[in-house]
Write an enzyme that holds these catalytic residues in place. Sequence first.
Site, PDB file in Angstrom:
ATOM      1  N   GLY A   1       4.032  -3.967  -4.378  1.00  0.00           N
ATOM      2  CA  GLY A   1       3.820  -4.260  -5.792  1.00  0.00           C
ATOM      3  C   GLY A   1       3.954  -2.970  -6.565  1.00  0.00           C
ATOM      4  O   GLY A   1       4.956  -2.700  -7.216  1.00  0.00           O
ATOM      5  N   ARG A   2       2.912  -2.126  -6.453  1.00  0.00           N
ATOM      6  CA  ARG A   2       2.942  -0.824  -7.120  1.00  0.00           C
ATOM      7  C   ARG A   2       4.201  -0.026  -6.758  1.00  0.00           C
ATOM      8  O   ARG A   2       4.847   0.574  -7.629  1.00  0.00           O
ATOM      9  CB  ARG A   2       1.692  -0.031  -6.714  1.00  0.00           C
TER      10      ARG A   2
ATOM     11  N   GLY B   1       0.764  -1.244   0.000  1.00  0.00           N
ATOM     12  CA  GLY B   1       0.000   0.000   0.000  1.00  0.00           C
ATOM     13  C   GLY B   1       0.789   1.285   0.000  1.00  0.00           C
ATOM     14  O   GLY B   1       0.201   2.371  -0.084  1.00  0.00           O
TER      15      GLY B   1
ATOM     16  N   CYS C   1     -13.538   2.021 -29.637  1.00  0.00           N
ATOM     17  CA  CYS C   1     -14.849   2.559 -29.971  1.00  0.00           C
ATOM     18  C   CYS C   1     -15.671   2.724 -28.704  1.00  0.00           C
ATOM     19  O   CYS C   1     -16.687   2.051 -28.493  1.00  0.00           O
ATOM     20  CB  CYS C   1     -15.546   1.632 -30.968  1.00  0.00           C
ATOM     21  N   GLU C   2     -15.197   3.591 -27.823  1.00  0.00           N
ATOM     22  CA  GLU C   2     -15.821   3.916 -26.532  1.00  0.00           C
ATOM     23  C   GLU C   2     -15.530   5.371 -26.212  1.00  0.00           C
ATOM     24  O   GLU C   2     -14.374   5.787 -26.237  1.00  0.00           O
ATOM     25  CB  GLU C   2     -15.225   3.059 -25.402  1.00  0.00           C
TER      26      GLU C   2
ATOM     27  N   GLU D   1       3.977  -6.726   1.244  1.00  0.00           N
ATOM     28  CA  GLU D   1       3.692  -7.084  -0.145  1.00  0.00           C
ATOM     29  C   GLU D   1       3.759  -5.872  -1.076  1.00  0.00           C
ATOM     30  O   GLU D   1       2.745  -5.441  -1.631  1.00  0.00           O
ATOM     31  CB  GLU D   1       2.310  -7.733  -0.240  1.00  0.00           C
TER      32      GLU D   1
ATOM     33  N   TYR E   1     -11.103   4.253 -12.874  1.00  0.00           N
ATOM     34  CA  TYR E   1     -10.954   4.991 -11.611  1.00  0.00           C
ATOM     35  C   TYR E   1     -10.777   6.499 -11.775  1.00  0.00           C
ATOM     36  O   TYR E   1     -10.631   7.201 -10.785  1.00  0.00           O
ATOM     37  CB  TYR E   1      -9.711   4.516 -10.843  1.00  0.00           C
TER      38      TYR E   1
ATOM     39  N   ARG F   1      -6.945   2.273 -16.410  1.00  0.00           N
ATOM     40  CA  ARG F   1      -7.127   2.848 -15.073  1.00  0.00           C
ATOM     41  C   ARG F   1      -7.904   4.159 -15.088  1.00  0.00           C
ATOM     42  O   ARG F   1      -8.631   4.450 -14.142  1.00  0.00           O
ATOM     43  CB  ARG F   1      -5.776   3.034 -14.369  1.00  0.00           C
TER      44      ARG F   1
END
Length: 431
Positions: free
Chosen positions: A292-293, A248, A361-362, A290, A334, A330
């Site tokens: 990660g990011r 985190g 196509c969005e 842990e 988000y 992302r």
Amino acid sequence: MLHSNLSVNEMGHLTLCGADTVTLAEKYGTPLYLLDEDRIREKCRTYHRAMKTYFTPDSRPLYASKALSFRGIYRLAKEEGMAVDVVSPGELYNALSAGMDAADICFHGNAKTVADIRYAMDNGIGLFAADNAVELERISAYAVEKGVTQRVLLRITPGIDPHTFDAVNTGKVDSKFGSAIATGQAEEIFCYARSLANIEVAGFHCHIGSQIFDEKPFCDAADLMLTFMVSLRDKYGYTAEILNLGGGIGVRYTEADPYIDIDDTLRLVGAHMHAICEETGYPMPQILMEPGRSLVADAGVTLYEVQNVKTITGYKSYAAIDGGMTDNPRYALYQSRYTVVNASRASDDADFTCTVAGRCCESGDLIGENLTVARPEVGEYLAVLVTGAYNYAMSSNYNCITKPPIVMIADGKDKLAVRRETFADMTACQM
């Protein structure tokens, strides 16, 4: 520049750890994921040193591979002495195929299937972070069948709000993950786990959320977890061997984000925990974390070629690129903020405000809005910074768009780590 591994060379091109991003875009094509291998190794070593120094000598970081999973990153993790956290059999397969020892892997997740559990145990998984009673029953049944004892950590919800947005907040009482201390269910699942055959409760796991920029939420989580652990010792005579505090620690995506010193943060958390353990007479457990990011995010840059630039008079301007939500979902998910640079003219003034639009196509296929860059021309390259985490890992083939390659840069040299997906790759499973 946003991070120390980014710069501008004499040609005005953006560089990543000294490598010319425009040259790499021309060599490998776009979209293109770049990764600074040296920076990832430096972060791994920082976590290692800090955890052994400030917690206990056997404390250890586990690379949270949901952030970025491919064989090369596991080989790097192994070389740096990292253990690994996985959340699916696919991630486990990736790690094992790269040479990771299953004994150094912890399998997380809140909805593990019978097949997941059997696959992990057949390969000698070191730990499960067990989420619920059904999972524990499944682990116990297969352990009995195999004639082994399986070590588990129990996923506990401490009830911490780390002040991140809800999509990445996993420590609250009503989280889908784990068993809450406040409701009494954490104690109940502890007692139940200990009643099951062939299961060894090695300790506990918690994870309070992501993008946390100071030590206090981690200290608060440690308070609650250690208080819970002390209560179990006093009531049941059980002393936990391991406490996994999850990940985190935050990463700067824009200049508005604060900087966090990993070493200093772990020093403060470690001192806090040692004080609690000394006060309560509880032996300091082995601490796992842990990252990660925080290991891979700011090592990454994604390059795109500009396909067109248009302005809706009186409203807004768009710069359309050859990638988008298929390689970085992302913002669509988000509204995550990014820093974008015109890599072809990184030394020029950022004087053009635009929305960077993807090719899908969005209407929601955007990389960001109200971004200010040096006015791009067709054929120039835009660089989206800090894309090492949750970009390739979350990529898709929506609109039947193939996935970009990953190129790693180490000691100034580039090497292909994941080749560009082909149409044949994309359709290989179709009958």
